[in-house]
Write an enzyme that holds these catalytic residues in place. Structure first.
Site, PDB file in Angstrom:
ATOM      1  N   LEU A  55     -51.013   6.111 -76.385  1.00  0.00           N
ATOM      2  CA  LEU A  55     -51.320   5.274 -77.159  1.00  0.00           C
ATOM      3  C   LEU A  55     -50.450   4.126 -76.577  1.00  0.00           C
ATOM      4  O   LEU A  55     -49.086   4.283 -75.536  1.00  0.00           O
ATOM      5  CB  LEU A  55     -49.586   6.346 -78.459  1.00  0.00           C
ATOM      6  CG  LEU A  55     -50.515   7.541 -78.697  1.00  0.00           C
ATOM      7  CD1 LEU A  55     -49.675   7.980 -79.834  1.00  0.00           C
ATOM      8  CD2 LEU A  55     -51.319   7.468 -79.944  1.00  0.00           C
ATOM      9  N   ASP A  56     -50.645   3.100 -77.634  1.00  0.00           N
ATOM     10  CA  ASP A  56     -50.005   1.703 -77.137  1.00  0.00           C
ATOM     11  C   ASP A  56     -48.364   1.784 -78.217  1.00  0.00           C
ATOM     12  O   ASP A  56     -48.229   2.485 -78.756  1.00  0.00           O
ATOM     13  CB  ASP A  56     -50.887   0.620 -78.722  1.00  0.00           C
ATOM     14  CG  ASP A  56     -52.067  -0.055 -77.739  1.00  0.00           C
ATOM     15  OD1 ASP A  56     -52.437   0.208 -76.189  1.00  0.00           O
ATOM     16  OD2 ASP A  56     -52.732  -0.753 -78.279  1.00  0.00           O
ATOM     17  N   THR A  57     -48.007   0.791 -76.969  1.00  0.00           N
ATOM     18  CA  THR A  57     -45.836   0.944 -77.737  1.00  0.00           C
ATOM     19  C   THR A  57     -45.614   1.414 -78.515  1.00  0.00           C
ATOM     20  O   THR A  57     -45.196   1.954 -78.634  1.00  0.00           O
ATOM     21  CB  THR A  57     -45.556  -0.230 -76.656  1.00  0.00           C
ATOM     22  OG1 THR A  57     -45.911   0.453 -75.335  1.00  0.00           O
ATOM     23  CG2 THR A  57     -43.735   0.205 -76.313  1.00  0.00           C
ATOM     24  N   THR A  59     -47.908   1.857 -81.544  1.00  0.00           N
ATOM     25  CA  THR A  59     -48.296   2.589 -82.317  1.00  0.00           C
ATOM     26  C   THR A  59     -47.254   3.835 -82.448  1.00  0.00           C
ATOM     27  O   THR A  59     -46.989   4.082 -81.196  1.00  0.00           O
ATOM     28  CB  THR A  59     -49.699   2.982 -81.852  1.00  0.00           C
ATOM     29  OG1 THR A  59     -50.711   2.153 -81.261  1.00  0.00           O
ATOM     30  CG2 THR A  59     -50.438   4.252 -82.392  1.00  0.00           C
ATOM     31  N   ARG A 157     -57.612  -1.772 -83.079  1.00  0.00           N
ATOM     32  CA  ARG A 157     -57.343  -2.893 -83.509  1.00  0.00           C
ATOM     33  C   ARG A 157     -58.393  -3.862 -83.438  1.00  0.00           C
ATOM     34  O   ARG A 157     -57.980  -4.594 -84.432  1.00  0.00           O
ATOM     35  CB  ARG A 157     -56.160  -2.922 -82.103  1.00  0.00           C
ATOM     36  CG  ARG A 157     -55.247  -1.624 -82.350  1.00  0.00           C
ATOM     37  CD  ARG A 157     -54.269  -2.202 -81.039  1.00  0.00           C
ATOM     38  NE  ARG A 157     -53.342  -3.417 -80.619  1.00  0.00           N
ATOM     39  CZ  ARG A 157     -52.617  -3.810 -79.969  1.00  0.00           C
ATOM     40  NH1 ARG A 157     -52.289  -3.568 -78.977  1.00  0.00           N
ATOM     41  NH2 ARG A 157     -51.961  -5.382 -79.839  1.00  0.00           N
TER      42      ARG A 157
END
Length: 218
Positions: A55-57, A59, A157
């Site tokens: 997961l992106d930071t 998110t 995104r």
């Protein structure tokens, strides 16, 4: 160190509600990372749990951790075979023209010295599919449900920007970074099938920063 909410637990799996701002890997410039919480997340086991996916930071939400090597291998295979069901919630920096649809755009990574790396829609890229529907429209922003079939880097995104014409609110890479202190994306639910066992099934509640914008999940 603040404890992390655990939304699913058994002998081979943990699903945590990852806070926004917590990186999976230690950032090069330093800062909080998931490994800071491994002692809490062992829950009596000797091994540290291992994240199965990314997961992106920015998110928040459901992140699956494997508690032993065999489970890590099986769960990893489930992601590769696209049998994992994922539900995300995202806030757009606008309102789409339609209320639901499917985005099919191949994605490729580019990089430049001035902007760093990012994903773009490109015919020669990797196939990527995201189903979406609008749940709410509040104050000129829309809450969308995203159901990705594939798991490309930054998929939701860039699909929001290139497929819907509007980036996620607060996204500093694909949008203008304004309107929210982070990219407004949340992993709301995760279901991972298991042979001979009930699936790993978890949900993470709507984050406070989504609710502060007037949205509800339901």
């Amino acid at each position: 160190m603040k404890n992390i909410a655990i939304v699913f637990e058994d002998a081979e799996a943990l699903v945590i509600d990852k806070p926004a701002g917590l990186s999976i890997d230690r950032p090069r410039k330093g800062g909080p990372a998931l490994e800071d919480h491994f002692e809490q997340l062992r829950l009596g086991f000797q091994r540290d749990p291992v994240p199965v996916h990314r997961l992106d930071t920015d998110t928040s939400g459901c992140l699956l951790l494997a508690r032993n090597p065999k489970a890590l291998s099986r769960f990893g295979r489930a992601f590769e075979e696209r049998v994992v069901e994922k539900r995300y919630l995202g806030v757009l920096a606008g309102v789409p023209d339609q209320t639901e649809g499917t985005i099919e755009l191949a994605l490729s990574k580019i990089s430049s010295a001035e902007k760093g790396w990012r994903m773009i829609a490109a015919k020669k890229g990797k196939p990527s599919v995201t189903h979406w529907r609008m749940l709410q429209d509040v104050g000129g922003h829309a809450l969308l449900e995203f159901l990705p079939e594939t798991g490309r880097t930054h998929q939701i995104r860039i699909h929001a920007l290139a497929g819907l014409g509007t980036a996620l609110l607060g996204d500093p890479v694909y949008g203008n970074g304004k309107g929210a202190p982070r990219t407004m994306l949340h992993s709301a639910a995760l279901t991972v099938p298991r042979a001979g066992k009930p699936p790993v099934a978890a949900t993470a509640p709507l984050p406070a920063d989504f609710a502060a914008l007037g949205f509800t999940d339901g």
